[in-house]
Design a protein around this motif. Structure first.
Motif, mmCIF file in Angstrom:
data_model
loop_
_atom_site.group_PDB
_atom_site.id
_atom_site.type_symbol
_atom_site.label_atom_id
_atom_site.label_comp_id
_atom_site.label_asym_id
_atom_site.label_seq_id
_atom_site.Cartn_x
_atom_site.Cartn_y
_atom_site.Cartn_z
ATOM 1 N N LEU A 1 41.850 34.157 40.631
ATOM 2 C CA LEU A 1 40.862 34.513 41.640
ATOM 3 C C LEU A 1 41.326 35.709 42.463
ATOM 4 O O LEU A 1 42.472 35.782 42.901
ATOM 5 C CB LEU A 1 40.630 33.320 42.573
ATOM 6 N N GLU A 2 40.411 36.672 42.642
ATOM 7 C CA GLU A 2 40.628 37.776 43.571
ATOM 8 C C GLU A 2 39.557 37.695 44.642
ATOM 9 O O GLU A 2 38.372 37.596 44.337
ATOM 10 C CB GLU A 2 40.554 39.131 42.861
ATOM 11 N N VAL A 3 39.984 37.693 45.889
ATOM 12 C CA VAL A 3 39.051 37.655 47.007
ATOM 13 C C VAL A 3 38.797 39.085 47.463
ATOM 14 O O VAL A 3 39.715 39.786 47.868
ATOM 15 C CB VAL A 3 39.610 36.814 48.171
ATOM 16 N N ASP A 4 37.546 39.514 47.359
ATOM 17 C CA ASP A 4 37.178 40.875 47.730
ATOM 18 C C ASP A 4 36.424 40.894 49.047
ATOM 19 O O ASP A 4 35.657 39.982 49.360
ATOM 20 C CB ASP A 4 36.275 41.503 46.658
ATOM 21 N N THR A 5 36.675 41.930 49.822
ATOM 22 C CA THR A 5 35.843 42.235 50.967
ATOM 23 C C THR A 5 34.986 43.425 50.588
ATOM 24 O O THR A 5 35.070 43.932 49.465
ATOM 25 C CB THR A 5 36.691 42.599 52.198
ATOM 26 N N GLU A 6 34.184 43.896 51.500
ATOM 27 C CA GLU A 6 33.404 45.098 51.220
ATOM 28 C C GLU A 6 34.304 46.321 51.065
ATOM 29 O O GLU A 6 33.868 47.385 50.662
ATOM 30 C CB GLU A 6 32.368 45.358 52.318
ATOM 31 N N PHE A 7 35.588 46.149 51.385
ATOM 32 C CA PHE A 7 36.532 47.259 51.288
ATOM 33 C C PHE A 7 37.331 47.225 49.996
ATOM 34 O O PHE A 7 38.173 48.068 49.761
ATOM 35 C CB PHE A 7 37.509 47.229 52.465
ATOM 36 N N GLY A 8 37.098 46.216 49.155
ATOM 37 C CA GLY A 8 37.841 46.120 47.919
ATOM 38 C C GLY A 8 38.663 44.842 47.865
ATOM 39 O O GLY A 8 38.530 43.950 48.701
ATOM 40 N N THR A 9 39.556 44.748 46.883
ATOM 41 C CA THR A 9 40.351 43.542 46.691
ATOM 42 C C THR A 9 41.286 43.316 47.870
ATOM 43 O O THR A 9 42.029 44.194 48.277
ATOM 44 C CB THR A 9 41.168 43.646 45.390
ATOM 45 N N PHE A 10 41.242 42.096 48.411
ATOM 46 C CA PHE A 10 42.036 41.740 49.574
ATOM 47 C C PHE A 10 43.171 40.793 49.190
ATOM 48 O O PHE A 10 44.310 40.978 49.593
ATOM 49 C CB PHE A 10 41.112 41.097 50.615
ATOM 50 N N LEU A 11 42.850 39.778 48.390
ATOM 51 C CA LEU A 11 43.839 38.789 48.000
ATOM 52 C C LEU A 11 43.770 38.527 46.502
ATOM 53 O O LEU A 11 42.710 38.594 45.899
ATOM 54 C CB LEU A 11 43.602 37.463 48.730
ATOM 55 N N GLY A 12 44.925 38.222 45.930
ATOM 56 C CA GLY A 12 45.014 37.819 44.539
ATOM 57 C C GLY A 12 46.157 36.839 44.390
ATOM 58 O O GLY A 12 46.849 36.515 45.371
ATOM 59 N N ASP A 13 46.382 36.373 43.185
ATOM 60 C CA ASP A 13 47.388 35.345 42.947
ATOM 61 C C ASP A 13 48.780 35.777 43.402
ATOM 62 O O ASP A 13 49.496 35.010 44.062
ATOM 63 C CB ASP A 13 47.408 34.995 41.458
ATOM 64 N N THR A 14 49.175 37.002 43.086
ATOM 65 C CA THR A 14 50.520 37.464 43.445
ATOM 66 C C THR A 14 50.687 37.543 44.954
ATOM 67 O O THR A 14 51.722 37.131 45.505
ATOM 68 C CB THR A 14 50.799 38.843 42.819
ATOM 69 N N ARG A 15 49.689 38.057 45.640
ATOM 70 C CA ARG A 15 49.785 38.176 47.098
ATOM 71 C C ARG A 15 49.823 36.803 47.769
ATOM 72 O O ARG A 15 50.553 36.602 48.750
ATOM 73 C CB ARG A 15 48.613 39.002 47.636
ATOM 74 N N ILE A 16 49.054 35.860 47.246
ATOM 75 C CA ILE A 16 49.071 34.511 47.809
ATOM 76 C C ILE A 16 50.435 33.865 47.612
ATOM 77 O O ILE A 16 50.985 33.225 48.516
ATOM 78 C CB ILE A 16 47.966 33.647 47.178
#
Length: 272
Positions: free
Chosen positions: A12-27
């Motif tokens: 899962l990648e969580v996107d905002t209107e600004f682009g990708t915010f979170l992904g598995d590696t960052r979490i």
């Protein structure tokens, strides 16, 4: 076996209107920071390089409404690293969404039969093509607070936070393509090589953008140094300068400096 071969395993990648915010590696990085209280140990646990870990933290803090990670006094390298309450909520939300996301993908694959295998492969290729990454080190989420129209160019003013603004100059055609309006949320990209540093508050320049902050990282390279400043609102800006410039400016951890760049060096992006 056929089902396993065509199973869609999603991250899962969580996107905002600004682009990708979170992904598995960052979490996983945020979770490791919560466990270890140290960016060095967290980076090893993911694993990531120390630099890549800080780059990820800077990107998340720049895109978030509130910092996810903060530095604390004491510890190695001048201080520990802590997950904020907001950061913990973000991690919990991501994990809950990730569980639902994988369940939905499993149900999707179960509904497919052998005749749809070709469509499934094309779908996976489409997902890869839709993923965009940028080489620009500085990525800011901002709100359009000013538009000034010229014969050829548009001047766009963005508010990055309570204390900082950014100015971009783009062509009329680009402004029309983006459909820019007051109050719109956009992303601003600035290459670190386009950023100059100064320490004298009385020095005047023709560059429109002056972002003051505190030096928090100095990474030495064979020829240049990468300098990271943290602005009052917690967002960061990165510059690449020569070793000679670092010495002449007296740049050191904890010292104040200003990131300077032209309005024409700013690229605006709008995610739809």
């Amino acid at each position: 076996m056929e089902q396993d071969r065509h199973r869609l395993r999603g991250k899962l990648e969580v996107d905002t209107e600004f682009g990708t915010f979170l992904g598995d590696t960052r979490i996983r990085l945020l979770e490791a920071i919560e466990s270890h209280g140290s960016i060095t140990q967290a980076a090893k646990a993911v694993p990531l390089s120390y630099k890549a870990a800080w780059d990820a933290i800077d990107a998340m803090n720049n895109l978030a409404d509130h910092p996810l990670v903060i530095r604390s006094a004491g510890g190695r390298h001048g201080g520990g690293t802590l997950l904020t309450d907001y950061g913990r909520k973000v991690v919990a939300l991501y994990r809950a969404l990730d569980t639902e996301y994988q369940g939905a993908l499993d149900r999707l694959v179960e509904s497919m039969n052998n005749d749809q295998a070709g469509d499934f492969k094309q779908f996976r290729q489409l997902l890869k093509r839709m993923s965009m990454k940028t080489s620009a080190r500085n990525q800011f989420a901002g709100t359009v607070i000013g538009l000034r129209e010229g014969d050829i160019d548009f001047e766009v003013r963005l508010r990055l936070g309570a204390d900082d603004e950014l100015v971009a100059i783009i062509t009329r055609e680009s402004a029309e393509t983006l459909g820019l309006q007051i109050g719109m949320e956009v992303n601003a990209l600035v290459k670190s090589s386009s950023v100059l540093l100064l320490t004298d508050p009385n020095l005047k320049t023709s560059a429109r953008n002056h972002l003051w902050g505190e030096v928090t990282r100095i990474l030495d390279g064979p020829v240049n140094c990468e300098i990271t400043l943290v602005m009052p609102g917690g967002k960061t800006v990165c510059a690449v300068v020569t070793h000679d410039s670092v010495q002449k400016l007296g740049l050191a951890i904890g010292e104040r400096a200003c990131a300077v760049f032209k309005a024409s060096s700013v690229i605006l992006c709008l995610y739809t």
